[in-house]
Design an enzyme around this catalytic site. Structure first.
Site, PDB file in Angstrom:
ATOM      1  N   ARG A  20       0.063 -25.094  34.794  1.00  0.00           N
ATOM      2  CA  ARG A  20      -1.158 -24.915  35.580  1.00  0.00           C
ATOM      3  C   ARG A  20      -1.216 -23.524  36.211  1.00  0.00           C
ATOM      4  O   ARG A  20      -2.248 -22.860  36.188  1.00  0.00           O
ATOM      5  CB  ARG A  20      -1.284 -25.996  36.647  1.00  0.00           C
ATOM      6  CG  ARG A  20      -1.519 -27.379  36.066  1.00  0.00           C
ATOM      7  CD  ARG A  20      -1.492 -28.453  37.128  1.00  0.00           C
ATOM      8  NE  ARG A  20      -0.185 -28.451  37.793  1.00  0.00           N
ATOM      9  CZ  ARG A  20       0.041 -28.867  39.025  1.00  0.00           C
ATOM     10  NH1 ARG A  20      -0.960 -29.323  39.774  1.00  0.00           N
ATOM     11  NH2 ARG A  20       1.244 -28.846  39.539  1.00  0.00           N
ATOM     12  N   ASN A  38      -2.862 -31.849  36.795  1.00  0.00           N
ATOM     13  CA  ASN A  38      -2.020 -32.806  36.082  1.00  0.00           C
ATOM     14  C   ASN A  38      -2.730 -34.148  36.017  1.00  0.00           C
ATOM     15  O   ASN A  38      -3.356 -34.572  36.993  1.00  0.00           O
ATOM     16  CB  ASN A  38      -0.688 -32.997  36.805  1.00  0.00           C
ATOM     17  CG  ASN A  38       0.245 -31.819  36.628  1.00  0.00           C
ATOM     18  OD1 ASN A  38       0.083 -31.002  35.728  1.00  0.00           O
ATOM     19  ND2 ASN A  38       1.231 -31.727  37.496  1.00  0.00           N
TER      20      ASN A  38
END
Length: 94
Positions: A20, A38
Site C-alpha cells: 500500500r 487491505n
C-alpha cells in the site's frame, strides 16, 4: 486530458510487504489521487483517479508492486458510483 476513475483488486503476497505504501508513492509520482486498502481476504484494493495515461501506467506497476511483493493477479473492477467521490484529493492508505 481526460480524467478517469479505476478500481483494482491485487492478489498474491501483497499484505505486510509495504504494498500500500509503495502504491501511494507510485500514485503520487503519477499525480493520481485515491486510496489503497487491505481487504479481509488478503488482497489489496486500489482506487485511483486522474489522467487516463497515468492510470494505465499504475495498472502496469501493480502487476509488479514493490520488490518484496509476489503479485498473483490484478483484476480491474467497475468503480461504484460513489468511488468518484472517494478518490478526491491526495492518496490515502486504509
Amino acid at each position: 486530458m481526460s480524467e478517469v476513475t479505476r478500481r483494482f483488486r491485487v492478489t498474491g503476497k501483497v499484505q505486510g510487504v509495504y504494498f500500500r505504501h509503495s502504491t501511494r508513492l507510485e500514485a503520487e509520482r503519477l499525480a493520481l489521487s485515491g486510496y489503497a486498502r487491505n481487504l479481509p481476504d488478503g488482497s489489496v484494493e486500489v482506487l485511483v483517479r486522474g489522467p487516463a495515461a497515468a492510470a494505465v501506467e499504475l495498472h502496469r506497476w501493480l502487476h509488479r508492486g514493490p520488490k518484496s511483493a509476489r503479485v498473483q493477479a490484478v483484476e480491474e473492477m467497475e468503480p461504484a458510483y460513489d468511488d468518484r467521490a472517494s478518490a478526491g484529493g491526495g492518496f490515502e492508505i486504509f
